[in-house]
Write a protein that holds these residues in place. Sequence first.
Motif, PDB file in Angstrom:
ATOM      1  N   UNK A   1      -4.357  -2.997  -7.091  1.00 54.81           N
ATOM      2  CA  UNK A   1      -4.636  -2.188  -8.293  1.00 54.81           C
ATOM      3  C   UNK A   1      -3.338  -2.016  -9.069  1.00 54.81           C
ATOM      4  N   UNK A   2      -3.353  -2.461 -10.307  1.00 55.49           N
ATOM      5  CA  UNK A   2      -2.138  -2.352 -11.108  1.00 55.49           C
ATOM      6  C   UNK A   2      -2.006  -0.970 -11.742  1.00 55.49           C
ATOM      7  N   UNK A   3      -0.787  -0.514 -11.861  1.00 57.71           N
ATOM      8  CA  UNK A   3      -0.482   0.683 -12.648  1.00 57.71           C
ATOM      9  C   UNK A   3      -0.923   2.001 -12.047  1.00 57.71           C
ATOM     10  N   UNK A   4      -1.211   2.024 -10.750  1.00 57.74           N
ATOM     11  CA  UNK A   4      -1.599   3.302 -10.131  1.00 57.74           C
ATOM     12  C   UNK A   4      -0.364   4.024  -9.599  1.00 57.74           C
ATOM     13  N   UNK A   5      -0.429   5.335  -9.599  1.00 54.66           N
ATOM     14  CA  UNK A   5       0.628   6.114  -8.937  1.00 54.66           C
ATOM     15  C   UNK A   5      -0.006   7.261  -8.179  1.00 54.66           C
TER      16      UNK A   5
ATOM     17  N   UNK B   1       3.521   0.741  -5.152  1.00 53.33           N
ATOM     18  CA  UNK B   1       2.884   1.920  -5.755  1.00 53.33           C
ATOM     19  C   UNK B   1       3.853   3.101  -5.781  1.00 53.33           C
ATOM     20  N   UNK B   2       4.177   3.606  -6.966  1.00 58.43           N
ATOM     21  CA  UNK B   2       5.064   4.775  -7.007  1.00 58.43           C
ATOM     22  C   UNK B   2       4.388   6.021  -6.437  1.00 58.43           C
TER      23      UNK B   2
ATOM     24  N   UNK C   1      -3.992   0.276  -2.266  1.00 58.15           N
ATOM     25  CA  UNK C   1      -3.786   0.101  -3.711  1.00 58.15           C
ATOM     26  C   UNK C   1      -3.079  -1.207  -4.064  1.00 58.15           C
ATOM     27  N   UNK C   2      -2.947  -2.077  -3.073  1.00 59.75           N
ATOM     28  CA  UNK C   2      -2.143  -3.288  -3.286  1.00 59.75           C
ATOM     29  C   UNK C   2      -2.615  -4.113  -4.493  1.00 59.75           C
TER      30      UNK C   2
ATOM     31  N   UNK D   1      -7.523   0.980 -12.088  1.00 60.48           N
ATOM     32  CA  UNK D   1      -6.185   0.533 -12.495  1.00 60.48           C
ATOM     33  C   UNK D   1      -5.609   1.483 -13.543  1.00 60.48           C
ATOM     34  N   UNK D   2      -4.302   1.666 -13.499  1.00 57.09           N
ATOM     35  CA  UNK D   2      -3.577   2.526 -14.447  1.00 57.09           C
ATOM     36  C   UNK D   2      -4.010   3.996 -14.386  1.00 57.09           C
ATOM     37  N   UNK D   3      -4.383   4.445 -13.201  1.00 57.58           N
ATOM     38  CA  UNK D   3      -4.785   5.856 -13.067  1.00 57.58           C
ATOM     39  C   UNK D   3      -3.884   6.554 -12.039  1.00 57.58           C
TER      40      UNK D   3
END
Length: 244
Positions: free
Chosen positions: A81-85, A110-111, A78-79, A56-58
């Motif tokens: 997983x928070x904060x991934x791009x 996901x951006x 990635x659904x 997360x957040x990576x």
Amino acid sequence: MAQTDNIYNKPLDQIAGFCFDEQVAQVFPDMIKRSVPGYEKIINTIAMITERKAIENSNLYDLGCSLGAATLSMRSALKDKRGCQIIAVDNSQAMVKRCSETIYAYRSETPVTVLQDDICNINIENASVVVLNFTLQFLTPEKRLTLLTNIYNGLLPGGVLILSEKFIFEDKVSHQLLIDLHLDFKRNNGYSELEISQKRSSLENVLVADTVKQHYTRLQQAGFKHNNLWYQCFNFGSIISIKD
Ligand code: GEK
């Protein structure tokens, strides 16, 4: 709908070095599926690896993304997983244009940033998954270690590199058989002898393959201690490298 690859089906007076231009980008999904054994298997497995290894957040990187198949595969995983791009990079304008159209056509939490640049210029940071799916082989050999070192340094502990490549083999007899089987794979997928031989000439000195041993040595030099082939079909395969 994917267009059929018939780029080399007429005799050419001069065969230029292969490049990822508009003509190739147009037929790329058909070309790679008919030329690379296991391509779809590898793309699907990238989602499985992402599901397990994305943090997360990576950041996740698709280096040499072409039309974004690996990006889409990672994104589908990635659904939860928070904060991934995802950062997808390719130096071919034609590929980046088409890739952006495909990626941005579908809404997603996901951006994704699609960049047109040389992957050697990209600063890898805060990364959990990095994909080099049949791209390293197109870099001049002198640049390969620097890129892998950048990737190693930019990975978080527990992060992974998925490195898919065409291989050569030290053992001449099995090397020849695996090459012949790959040529049969292309014939079975409808490529003629003319197409096969003209494509082979165009890739000469453009795609420079290494042995699996050379890859392991270079990965270790870059810092990776845990390297294993997780997939191989004939002279194509994929290595997973894990950072401690
Ligand atoms: C897939 N990964 O579908 N910088 C950026 N891009 C590069 C560079 C470079 N130095 N060198 C080559 N490329 C994709 C398939 S194709 C493999 C990858 C193949 C790009 C090049 O423009 C092309 O789009 C891609 O790497 C290689 O999973 O065609 O065999």
